[in-house]
Design a protein around this motif. Sequence first.
Motif, PDB file in Angstrom:
ATOM      1  N   VAL A  41      14.898  31.551  29.726  1.00  0.00           N
ATOM      2  CA  VAL A  41      13.501  31.918  30.562  1.00  0.00           C
ATOM      3  C   VAL A  41      13.211  33.362  29.978  1.00  0.00           C
ATOM      4  O   VAL A  41      12.079  33.537  29.865  1.00  0.00           O
ATOM      5  N   GLU A  42      14.147  34.332  29.817  1.00  0.00           N
ATOM      6  CA  GLU A  42      13.830  35.759  29.372  1.00  0.00           C
ATOM      7  C   GLU A  42      13.551  35.471  28.035  1.00  0.00           C
ATOM      8  O   GLU A  42      12.513  36.304  27.774  1.00  0.00           O
ATOM      9  N   LYS A  43      14.064  34.990  27.130  1.00  0.00           N
ATOM     10  CA  LYS A  43      13.343  34.901  25.658  1.00  0.00           C
ATOM     11  C   LYS A  43      11.984  34.292  25.466  1.00  0.00           C
ATOM     12  O   LYS A  43      11.044  34.761  24.889  1.00  0.00           O
ATOM     13  N   LEU A  44      11.659  33.190  26.496  1.00  0.00           N
ATOM     14  CA  LEU A  44      10.381  32.515  26.558  1.00  0.00           C
ATOM     15  C   LEU A  44       9.372  33.473  26.969  1.00  0.00           C
ATOM     16  O   LEU A  44       8.305  33.706  26.623  1.00  0.00           O
ATOM     17  N   SER A  45       9.924  34.285  28.022  1.00  0.00           N
ATOM     18  CA  SER A  45       8.859  35.365  28.759  1.00  0.00           C
ATOM     19  C   SER A  45       8.632  36.450  27.968  1.00  0.00           C
ATOM     20  O   SER A  45       7.332  37.111  27.867  1.00  0.00           O
ATOM     21  N   SER A  46       9.657  36.826  26.561  1.00  0.00           N
ATOM     22  CA  SER A  46       9.209  37.799  25.869  1.00  0.00           C
ATOM     23  C   SER A  46       8.595  37.598  24.746  1.00  0.00           C
ATOM     24  O   SER A  46       8.242  38.364  23.842  1.00  0.00           O
ATOM     25  N   MET A  47       8.076  36.253  24.490  1.00  0.00           N
ATOM     26  CA  MET A  47       7.733  35.707  23.148  1.00  0.00           C
ATOM     27  C   MET A  47       6.206  36.037  23.010  1.00  0.00           C
ATOM     28  O   MET A  47       5.473  36.332  23.959  1.00  0.00           O
ATOM     29  N   ASP A  51       4.553  32.734  18.924  1.00  0.00           N
ATOM     30  CA  ASP A  51       6.089  32.139  18.835  1.00  0.00           C
ATOM     31  C   ASP A  51       5.806  30.900  20.073  1.00  0.00           C
ATOM     32  O   ASP A  51       6.376  29.861  20.033  1.00  0.00           O
ATOM     33  N   TRP A  52       5.377  31.428  21.065  1.00  0.00           N
ATOM     34  CA  TRP A  52       5.097  30.803  22.343  1.00  0.00           C
ATOM     35  C   TRP A  52       4.328  29.282  21.908  1.00  0.00           C
ATOM     36  O   TRP A  52       4.893  28.322  22.319  1.00  0.00           O
ATOM     37  N   ASN A  53       3.302  29.346  21.305  1.00  0.00           N
ATOM     38  CA  ASN A  53       2.448  28.322  21.073  1.00  0.00           C
ATOM     39  C   ASN A  53       3.116  27.187  20.013  1.00  0.00           C
ATOM     40  O   ASN A  53       3.048  26.125  20.070  1.00  0.00           O
ATOM     41  N   ASN A  54       4.081  27.804  18.959  1.00  0.00           N
ATOM     42  CA  ASN A  54       4.836  26.762  18.185  1.00  0.00           C
ATOM     43  C   ASN A  54       5.930  26.305  19.039  1.00  0.00           C
ATOM     44  O   ASN A  54       5.909  24.899  18.923  1.00  0.00           O
ATOM     45  N   PHE A  55       6.392  26.906  20.007  1.00  0.00           N
ATOM     46  CA  PHE A  55       7.582  26.306  20.944  1.00  0.00           C
ATOM     47  C   PHE A  55       6.907  25.198  21.567  1.00  0.00           C
ATOM     48  O   PHE A  55       7.320  23.799  21.838  1.00  0.00           O
ATOM     49  N   HIS A  89      10.972  28.772  37.141  1.00  0.00           N
ATOM     50  CA  HIS A  89      10.528  30.095  37.245  1.00  0.00           C
ATOM     51  C   HIS A  89       9.029  30.352  37.235  1.00  0.00           C
ATOM     52  O   HIS A  89       8.038  29.959  36.284  1.00  0.00           O
ATOM     53  N   LYS A  90       8.451  31.128  37.997  1.00  0.00           N
ATOM     54  CA  LYS A  90       6.989  31.119  38.125  1.00  0.00           C
ATOM     55  C   LYS A  90       6.098  31.471  37.249  1.00  0.00           C
ATOM     56  O   LYS A  90       5.124  30.941  36.717  1.00  0.00           O
ATOM     57  N   GLU A  91       6.800  32.520  36.177  1.00  0.00           N
ATOM     58  CA  GLU A  91       5.713  32.915  34.987  1.00  0.00           C
ATOM     59  C   GLU A  91       5.607  31.702  34.152  1.00  0.00           C
ATOM     60  O   GLU A  91       4.657  31.362  33.427  1.00  0.00           O
ATOM     61  N   ILE A  92       6.971  30.858  33.882  1.00  0.00           N
ATOM     62  CA  ILE A  92       6.843  29.776  32.783  1.00  0.00           C
ATOM     63  C   ILE A  92       5.922  28.700  33.510  1.00  0.00           C
ATOM     64  O   ILE A  92       5.241  28.057  32.745  1.00  0.00           O
ATOM     65  N   ALA A  93       6.306  28.509  34.839  1.00  0.00           N
ATOM     66  CA  ALA A  93       5.615  27.328  35.485  1.00  0.00           C
ATOM     67  C   ALA A  93       4.196  27.617  35.301  1.00  0.00           C
ATOM     68  O   ALA A  93       3.384  26.646  35.309  1.00  0.00           O
TER      69      ALA A  93
END
Length: 213
Positions: A41-47, A51-55, A89-93
């Motif tokens: 989650v930490e890695k995704l939040s800082s992307m 990078d997030w769009n590719n994921f 996790h709220k931010e990811i959701a």
Amino acid sequence: KELVYTESDLIVTPIIDNPKIMKQVPVRFDSKTLHIPAYSVEKLSSMKDMDWNNFLKRVCSLLDSSEKNTGAARSKLNLLYYLCTLVVHKEIASRLVSSQLFPILIQQLRAASSWDIRANVARVIGLLALHTSELGENVPVSEAITLLTELIRENFRNSKLKQCFLPALGELLYLIASKEEKGEHPRECWAVPSAAYTVLMRCLREGVRLFHG
């Protein structure tokens, strides 16, 4: 108010994954067979956005795969288990519920040949609804509610399947209600079909406990 209600009456408890309603098997995924990096989650939040769009594209592509062999089904299930660990996790959701992932989850809920996949798609949808702090006006919530209602009605005598879909339906309804309570005007894509209420009342009459606490 002090005389009519007890303090516990005013506490909202989760519908999905609530051990007081139904014990859930802990979600575990196998990172070795995930086919995408098992980012934290930490890695995704800082992307960064790229990078997030590719994921996200890779996740959607894997879920949207039309392969129907056993290996493909296992891969989808493993991916759904991974998503279950992220969307609490709220931010990811909040990022995922308004993304292209949500329509693909609905499509899988409608078309997946495996009931295990459908059940876990419903779990992801329910967890998204529970943990998101935002709801974009274009999120097709009404479509998800309609589909979950149909699945419950079609499998009404199958208590195991019904208990997979009811929590997700309940969380979506509560999400819409909470947004309206905050003064956010209801959107057309948030409309709740009357059939959803009919099915819920039928479930309650039959003794299925959807709301607790």
